[in-house]
Enzyme design. Sequence first.
Site: not given
Ligand SMILES: Nc1ncnc2c1ncn2[C@@H]1O[C@H](COP(=O)(O)OP(=O)(O)OP(=O)(O)O)[C@@H](O)[C@H]1O
Length: 808
Positions: A465, A467-471, A473, A487, A587
């Site tokens: 659902v 994708k972040g910079g390091s993860s 989801v 995540k 952030d």
């Molecule tokens: N609890 C959740 N339910 C649904 N979607 C989620 C949830 N948590 C995160 N996401 C989706 O995943 C994406 C990335 O999540 P998140 O920002 O926590 O990851 P990150 O790796 O920390 O990203 P960043 O690079 O911004 O730090 C979010 O933009 C959101 O679209």
Amino acid sequence: MTTTSRPYYRHGSPLSVFNPAQGFAANAPMMQRIDVGDSSDDEIPPPMKFSALTRALLDRAPQLKIVRKSSPTHSQTATSPRIVSVTKRNPSSSRHTERYASSRETTPALEFVTPAPASRSTRSSASRSASNPSPALDHIDHDASQNFGASQYDASTRHMPPSTINKTRHASAESSAHPGSVRVKRAPGAFLRGAPVRRGFRRRESDDNVSPHDGSAPLSESQSQPDHEEEPAYSAGRTSRADSANADSAAVSRHDFARSRDHSRDVSAPSKRDTSIDPHRVASRTSTRAPSMERPARRPSVEPHKRERSDSRAASNHGEGLAQRRASNDHMASRPAPEYQRQTRPTSSAQHDAIEDQENIPPPTFKRDRHHDFKYLGKPEKIALHSRSQPVEETPMSVSTHQSPRRALTAISNNTPVRPAPPPPPKMSVLDAATKTAGASTTKSKKRRQHILINGKLFTQMNKVGKGGSSDVYCVMAENYKLFALKKVKLEDCDESAMRGFKGEIDLLEKLADVDRVIRLFDWELDNEKQILSVLMEKGDQDLNRILTIALNGTDPKFDPVLTRFYWKEMLECVQAVHDYDIVHSDLKPANFLSVQGKLKLIDFGIANAIDIAHTVNVHRDSHIGTPNYMSPESILDTNAPTPGSERTSNNGSRLMKIGKPSDVWSLGCILYQMVYGRPPFAHIANQISRIMAITNSKVVIEFPDRGVGGVTVPSALKGTLRRCLQRDLHARPTVKQLLSLSDPWLYPDVGNAVAMNEDLLAQIIDKVVERCKDPKRGIPSPDEVKQYPASFMSKIREMVERDGVVG
Ligand SMILES: Nc1ncnc2c1ncn2[C@@H]1O[C@H](COP(=O)(O)OP(=O)(O)OP(=O)(O)O)[C@@H](O)[C@H]1O
């Protein structure tokens, strides 16, 4: 159709040459092949010469019968007695009674039993007489069969009701009329060669099958079941029929007959009924059958020993044969009557005579109109052509056009080259093909169905659902079918600061577990082997970045003040929730606001931290920080301009900066600006470095156009909120609490005595004041009167809004 032994030969008949004295026996195959059931039998024989005693007896008796019993030497053969019945009352009927002796004459006077001449197996056209509408002929048929003694019948015939013979024949003969009868050509030349010339023969289905609806006499069980009785090779009790079959397949000459007899076993084609008896045998015969014999023709000959065996079997298997007949009867009764069987039968003597006369014309077998022929037989034309392509004279077998299309096709296939193999069947069923997912989707599907254990609890991993910079989801399903967000953070490439950041995020989420505006943390697990941190959270629907992307990139996008106000307030609520816990997110961006059942919630507290007393916090940022569009100037300045020897550098080398709640307000201002103008304040600067410099450079003025996306006017209160939030002086920025207060004109435009104002309304107000001043009677307004004007105008404007719904 039946076969009877007729010891009598007409005087002058070509058949009279076949007598024992000349070496012809009644059971000779050739004799058996002779069918005298043609209409020539109906010719009036020459008058008999009687002795004086006979004539005396004839004179004395009103009716006289002369019964010639078979001689002892011929009794074992199928020799039937000849009964000559003379009826005084109707001399003209002697013609018939001579052929079909009747024991049912009501006034039998005298009977002379005379030895019968050498019998010959003949195929009696009993059906013709049976079909004769004349009642006399009907009962004659019946009586004739009754007069046949048991010793004179073969075993099968003995068990068959006499009427069977008649019934079998009459339906075919009558229904099919002219083409079906056995024709014996009585051409003088042919007889001179020693055998009657067979002009053609058609064995039709009606010969074996009698439709119960063809209007003839009622069928008894045996009557309708002559089939099994008639096949000498496959069933018992078919001697009579076999004789008939032999006659049917009569050869043109003795030479031909001998040849056919020699090959009778090999080349004899079973009748159509054979298929119902033993399909396998028929099939085997079909495969070895010559093309000319593809039609189920009758056997050209039946060897004597075979007929004897049939006779014995007939006696022993009578019960079985009866059962077969019953079954066959049911089968035949259920079959629709062929078209030819439904032909109108002649009912008058004239019609009957017309049919009888047809024997004098060439048999229609070889000159019949093709279309008429097969319309008559109900057979496809293609089959007819194939069948008739076989010249009768070239084969000892009788060629009949009566054959099923199936047989014809089989024969053709035997003569044609091997057909190309059919295409291979599909390798999978339709269901498998429909439900099969190929390629990458299969892999993804398998991954989606992967089961995950988090602290002993089983979850089914579904689609990704986010994708972040390091993860990454994922959506996961618990055993109670509830959906969660998982995540997965890959820690293998993370340094110590990053690890500290993830640990701080979990701590904050656990601290904010009861905060409604923060995504809820349910569980987490660190897999040291795989270096994966799994964080199980409340699942959201979609983040604000996706919502804004859809709204701003759609067709004819427009700034929507109501929607903007709604999300602005939602964001403030989220940030206010964490600020109440003295936590700075640091952030904030649209992607970190998650819509959960219509409410926005905060996620991604990776660099968030609790603030210290100085309302600032040391935030560790590393290089993976994304776009600076929402970064406050102070965070950028601290990051990009570290002072050597200052404390802004951490022990591990990462940048250390002090940011506080005002930084989150700047970020909120950038998001609001994007909602109004379609982009963050500095996003129009393409170069990343220039963009960062512009953010921190106080000389770079941020534009606040009057028109937002789609040319929609931006409310002044909104612009005021934007201007206050996007001040580079962090101390000048309003707090989130102030932005949420009821006094905020953008968030609460109608709170208090405020009214909407536009230029028209203001112009009306100014005109009223000027008018009052120009009035010479009242003079210039006094200061006390001027003090009452604001309250007076506001009251009138409210009345106008309430009355008209609009201002101005
Ligand atoms: N609890 C959740 N339910 C649904 N979607 C989620 C949830 N948590 C995160 N996401 C989706 O995943 C994406 C990335 O999540 P998140 O920002 O926590 O990851 P990150 O790796 O920390 O990203 P960043 O690079 O911004 O730090 C979010 O933009 C959101 O679209």
